[in-house]
Design an enzyme around this catalytic site. Structure first.
Site, PDB file in Angstrom:
ATOM      1  N   GLU A  41       0.846  -1.195   0.000  1.00 13.19           N
ATOM      2  CA  GLU A  41       0.000   0.000   0.000  1.00 13.19           C
ATOM      3  C   GLU A  41       0.883   1.247   0.000  1.00 13.19           C
ATOM      4  O   GLU A  41       1.814   1.346   0.799  1.00 13.19           O
ATOM      5  CB  GLU A  41      -0.894  -0.012   1.245  1.00 13.19           C
ATOM      6  N   GLU A  72      -4.628  -7.021   2.868  1.00 12.21           N
ATOM      7  CA  GLU A  72      -3.373  -7.708   3.183  1.00 12.21           C
ATOM      8  C   GLU A  72      -3.448  -9.195   2.894  1.00 12.21           C
ATOM      9  O   GLU A  72      -2.477  -9.802   2.421  1.00 12.21           O
ATOM     10  CB  GLU A  72      -2.993  -7.458   4.648  1.00 12.21           C
ATOM     11  N   PHE A  95       2.624  -1.332   8.474  1.00 14.81           N
ATOM     12  CA  PHE A  95       3.002  -1.400   9.892  1.00 14.81           C
ATOM     13  C   PHE A  95       2.890  -2.859  10.297  1.00 14.81           C
ATOM     14  O   PHE A  95       1.897  -3.510   9.983  1.00 14.81           O
ATOM     15  CB  PHE A  95       2.002  -0.630  10.776  1.00 14.81           C
ATOM     16  N   ASP A  97       2.005  -4.030  12.907  1.00 17.64           N
ATOM     17  CA  ASP A  97       0.789  -4.203  13.716  1.00 17.64           C
ATOM     18  C   ASP A  97      -0.403  -4.675  12.887  1.00 17.64           C
ATOM     19  O   ASP A  97      -1.372  -5.184  13.430  1.00 17.64           O
ATOM     20  CB  ASP A  97       0.400  -2.874  14.351  1.00 17.64           C
ATOM     21  N   HIS A 141      -0.121   0.846  16.412  1.00 15.57           N
ATOM     22  CA  HIS A 141       0.864   1.302  15.422  1.00 15.57           C
ATOM     23  C   HIS A 141       2.281   1.384  15.986  1.00 15.57           C
ATOM     24  O   HIS A 141       3.115   2.083  15.427  1.00 15.57           O
ATOM     25  CB  HIS A 141       0.488   2.690  14.892  1.00 15.57           C
TER      26      HIS A 141
HETATM   27  C1  LIG Z   1      -5.231  -3.249   7.937  1.00 14.39           C
HETATM   28  C2  LIG Z   1      -4.638  -1.919   7.688  1.00 14.39           C
HETATM   29  N1  LIG Z   1      -3.922  -1.729   6.562  1.00 14.39           N
HETATM   30  C3  LIG Z   1      -3.374  -0.530   6.298  1.00 14.39           C
HETATM   31  C4  LIG Z   1      -3.541   0.514   7.154  1.00 14.39           C
HETATM   32  C5  LIG Z   1      -2.907   1.856   6.861  1.00 14.39           C
HETATM   33  N2  LIG Z   1      -3.889   2.851   6.475  1.00 14.39           N
HETATM   34  C6  LIG Z   1      -4.424   3.713   7.367  1.00 14.39           C
HETATM   35  S1  LIG Z   1      -5.539   4.719   6.683  1.00 14.39           S
HETATM   36  C7  LIG Z   1      -5.359   4.016   5.165  1.00 14.39           C
HETATM   37  C8  LIG Z   1      -6.172   4.504   4.017  1.00 14.39           C
HETATM   38  C9  LIG Z   1      -7.610   4.421   4.302  1.00 14.39           C
HETATM   39  O1  LIG Z   1      -8.342   4.940   3.256  1.00 14.39           O
HETATM   40  P1  LIG Z   1      -9.903   5.032   3.367  1.00 14.39           P
HETATM   41  O2  LIG Z   1     -10.448   3.789   3.952  1.00 14.39           O
HETATM   42  O3  LIG Z   1     -10.417   5.436   2.036  1.00 14.39           O
HETATM   43  O4  LIG Z   1     -10.153   6.168   4.448  1.00 14.39           O
HETATM   44  P2  LIG Z   1      -9.691   7.685   4.410  1.00 14.39           P
HETATM   45  O5  LIG Z   1      -8.337   7.732   5.042  1.00 14.39           O
HETATM   46  O6  LIG Z   1      -9.685   8.145   3.015  1.00 14.39           O
HETATM   47  O7  LIG Z   1     -10.691   8.396   5.263  1.00 14.39           O
HETATM   48  C10 LIG Z   1      -4.394   3.000   5.208  1.00 14.39           C
HETATM   49  C11 LIG Z   1      -3.951   2.210   4.068  1.00 14.39           C
HETATM   50  C12 LIG Z   1      -4.277   0.276   8.337  1.00 14.39           C
HETATM   51  N3  LIG Z   1      -4.462   1.252   9.251  1.00 14.39           N
HETATM   52  N4  LIG Z   1      -4.815  -0.933   8.572  1.00 14.39           N
END
Ligand SMILES: Cc1ncc(C[n+]2csc(CCOP(=O)(O)OP(=O)(O)O)c2C)c(N)n1
Lengths: 345, 337
Positions: A41, A72, A95, A97, A141
């Site tokens: 990602e 994932e 991460f 986590d 995190h």
């Molecule tokens: C399982 C997991 N994978 C990756 C992440 C990292 N991460 C945090 S926010 C995000 C993007 C989320 O996008 P969206 O769901 O569209 O919400 P937005 O941030 O646009 O409000 C990612 C990849 C995470 N927190 N948890």
């Protein structure tokens, strides 16, 4: 096995951050072998949240530096599948986590397929992930989880602490025919928004070189106490050792560099010399790295041991507020104290 | 609804100011008065207000990593939430959780920083309501970037087969960090995923609070009347970087400029004016919201930081293994657990 560095000499004037060094190794392997690709990602246009792929998109394009949907299970599993076809994927879990979301693919597929196929299938992939706290990002995190991956059989586990090591270990990881989990500490990467301590930025040869897995590195020689550690805490242990030197305590700092395979020979030699062992880890205390190192040292050389101390995160999730996070993540002071305790015993 | 939206917007503006203090000129995430990452929701306000307007305190909401607008609309205690974000002892979670992990059981609000992982607990809240024969409902918020996760898809299915009172709200802001929507899904209308589980799905494709309100009314009503779950996708926009400190180099300038123009708060103000609400009244609402925010921030900043040893409370083994240092050991190890 220990201390055997192949290829270029350590001495060079060109110093790199740990992230640049990792990226250099990945780029080299991608140039040499079309079957190496990277997916995760925000690894393409963003360059990796922790700069783990910074600049690679420009050279290799979206087909080989692949952004993937937040899924994932699907993409780590896809790396397993591509690896079983003989490709050499690198999958990044942003991460560590987040491992729970794709854990089946990691520990039931990636880690076990070689064994369950009776050695008929190999899974030559690398799973990279950022570990560590120290910037108040709370319990989901901030974990290191070194011990979790080392505990479950079937994966090699790599934890670099310097740019030099990061590059050599990455070359080795990509060339390895087995699944490798490569855990980099955010605080060491040299990212703009998360300043690194001085230590991880080291000289790095331009040419490729490998650091064999299972070769711990003595980062500081000393006579009195052996400090065994890894990742960020190598630097904290070095700082503690330097300040203790003024008090007349000469600590040896052993950087494990890989947990699986584990170089007990270097640890044992050091303990045979000092008689005193301190193990320092940013992972949880129970059932983890510190317990394992102490147990193996005792099993193999109980007679050498005059004192043992463990420094790790007590068994609590990492809290958010600074005073509490500072309390649970071992600092330089905690390490100094443990070394002093071991020295006095 | 308007008040919730302006409160949320002003709250985020003030948090941004506070957050950046001590992080200038060089941005260091571990400096300044607010710890950790900060994900602001400017541009998402209509999704919080339009849905939560239909909810009561006994209804459950699970929010993701970008929670403030939803928390405000759900009625989470603003002062204690702010103290939590500042990492203070009197915060909602005593400084243990921080901004991505706000828990306010008084209004049944929780969030999680792991993508889509708030969905299963919302299903659980719906299950509890159904088993106990109450008419409370649960709402799970996720981003459009989260709609590929197993936790979300499995939750849709479980809620559907058990006819649970759950509303899934997808906030589509076109971006998942640096990934534009088209790179994470081939499906323009995320509400279509509902069809695969044989449950109703609806997309509101303008970021208009009134349209969101109307769609949510139907969905929440359906859940409350024991007619099962709904998937609702609502268009919002992201006015800022993914998190504070995000350089957004991946994002075309036009996209950012366009997001800034689509302001659902302005739009609602226009609507209200068209319905005869005068500017004085709108100003009054805005002033009241700003005062409330100011009061919460000032209060929070005055609160004490937690004691380092508080880190060892709230785990079920007390003291946890490895705690020796600054414990007054006789007392604690003799402990009460
Ligand atoms: C399982 C997991 N994978 C990756 C992440 C990292 N991460 C945090 S926010 C995000 C993007 C989320 O996008 P969206 O769901 O569209 O919400 P937005 O941030 O646009 O409000 C990612 C990849 C995470 N927190 N948890």
């Amino acid at each position: 096995m220990a201390q055997q560095e192949e290829g270029a000499a350590r001495q060079t004037d060109r110093s790199l951050t740990m992230s640049r060094a990792m990226v250099e190794a990945i780029a080299h392997e991608m140039r040499e072998n079309d079957e190496v690709f990277y997916m995760g990602e925000d690894v393409a246009d963003y360059g990796g949240i922790f700069d783990s792929t910074e600049g690679l998109l420009d050279e290799f394009g979206h087909d080989r530096i692949m952004d993937v949907p937040i899924s994932e299970t699907a993409y780590i599993g896809a790396a397993v599948g591509a690896a079983q076809q003989g490709m050499r994927p690198i999958a990044e879990l942003m991460f560590v986590d987040f491992f729970g979301v794709g854990m089946d693919q990691i520990y039931n597929q990636m880690a076990k397929n070689t064994y369950m196929s009776g050695g008929n299938v190999s899974v030559p992939m690398v799973l990279t992930a950022a570990v560590g706290g120290t910037y108040n990002d709370a319990a989901q995190h901030s974990q290191t989880l070194y011990g979790t991956f080392a505990h479950l059989p079937g994966m090699k586990v790599v934890v670099p602490s310097t740019a030099y090591d990061a590059k050599g270990l990455m070359h080795n990881a990509i060339r390895d025919d087995d699944p490798v989990v490569y855990l980099f500490h955010k605080r060491l990467m040299g990212i703009g928004w998360l300043p690194a301590p001085d230590g991880p930025k080291t000289g790095v040869p331009e040419d490729d070189y490998t650091i064999p897995f299972g070769s711990a590195d003595v980062k500081r020689e000393g006579e009195d106490v052996t400090v065994v550690t890894l990742g960020l805490h190598v630097h904290r242990a070095m700082e503690a050792a330097e300040s203790l030197a003024d008090d007349g305590i000469d600590a040896e700092v052993v950087d494990l560099r890989t947990l699986v395979p584990l170089d007990m020979e270097t640890v044992r030699e050091s303990v045979a010399k000092t008689g005193r062992l301190v193990v320092v880890d940013e992972d949880y205390r129970s059932f983890g790295v510190t317990g394992e190192i102490v147990a193996r040292t005792a099993e193999e050389g109980l007679g050498d041991l005059e004192a043992v101390e463990r420094v790790a995160v007590p068994d609590v999730p990492i809290p958010y507020a600074r005073p509490m996070e500072d309390e649970v993540i071992p600092g330089v002071e905690d390490i100094s104290q443990a070394v002093q305790n071991a020295h006095q015993e | 609804m308007y008040e919730d939206m302006v409160t949320a917007r002003h709250y985020e503006e003030r948090l941004q100011e506070e957050y950046l203090e001590g992080k200038q000129p060089a941005f260091d995430i571990s400096a300044g008065p607010i710890p950790g990452e900060l994900h602001l929701a400017a541009g998402h306000e209509a999704a919080g207000a339009g849905v939560c307007q239909h909810l009561r305190d006994d209804d459950t909401v699970t929010a993701p990593h970008r929670p403030h607008h939803v928390a405000i609309a759900k009625g989470v205690d603003l002062k204690r939430m702010t103290a939590e974000i500042f990492g203070r002892e009197t915060g909602l979670s005593k400084g243990k959780g921080g901004h991505m992990h706000l828990f306010d059981p008084d209004v049944n609000f929780a969030c999680s920083g792991i993508i889509a992982e708030g969905c299963p607990p919302a299903v659980g809240a719906g299950l509890a309501a159904k088993k106990r024969n109450t008419d409370s409902v649960a709402v799970a918020y996720i981003g459009e970037g989260a709609i590929d996760q197993g936790a979300f898809l499995e939750s849709l299915n479980l809620a559907a087969v058990r006819d649970l009172p759950v509303v899934f709200v997808v906030e589509d802001n076109d971006w998942a960090i640096s990934m534009p929507k088209e790179r994470v899904t081939d499906v323009e209308d995320g509400a279509q995923r509902a069809g695969g589980f044989d449950l109703p799905g609806q997309r509101v494709d303008v970021d208009d609070a009134v349209s969101i309100y109307d769609a949510a009314k139907e969905a929440v009503g359906r859940a409350r009347d024991n007619n099962g779950p709904t998937l609702l996708e609502v268009q919002v926009h992201r006015r800022m970087g993914h998190f504070m400190g995000d350089p957004e180099t991946y994002r075309p300038d036009e996209d950012k400029a366009a997001a800034e123009q689509r302001d659902s708060i302005e739009r609602l103000a226009e609507d209200l004016r068209a319905h005869g609400v005068d500017d004085d009244h709108l100003d009054e609402i805005r002033d009241r919201a700003e005062d409330r925010v100011e009061e919460a921030i000032e209060w929070a900043k005055d609160q004490p930081e937690p004691d380092p040893d508080d880190a060892y409370e709230d785990v079920f083994v007390n003291p946890p293994s490895g705690v020796t240092d600054n414990e007054p050991s006789a007392e604690v190890t003799g402990g009460d657990d």
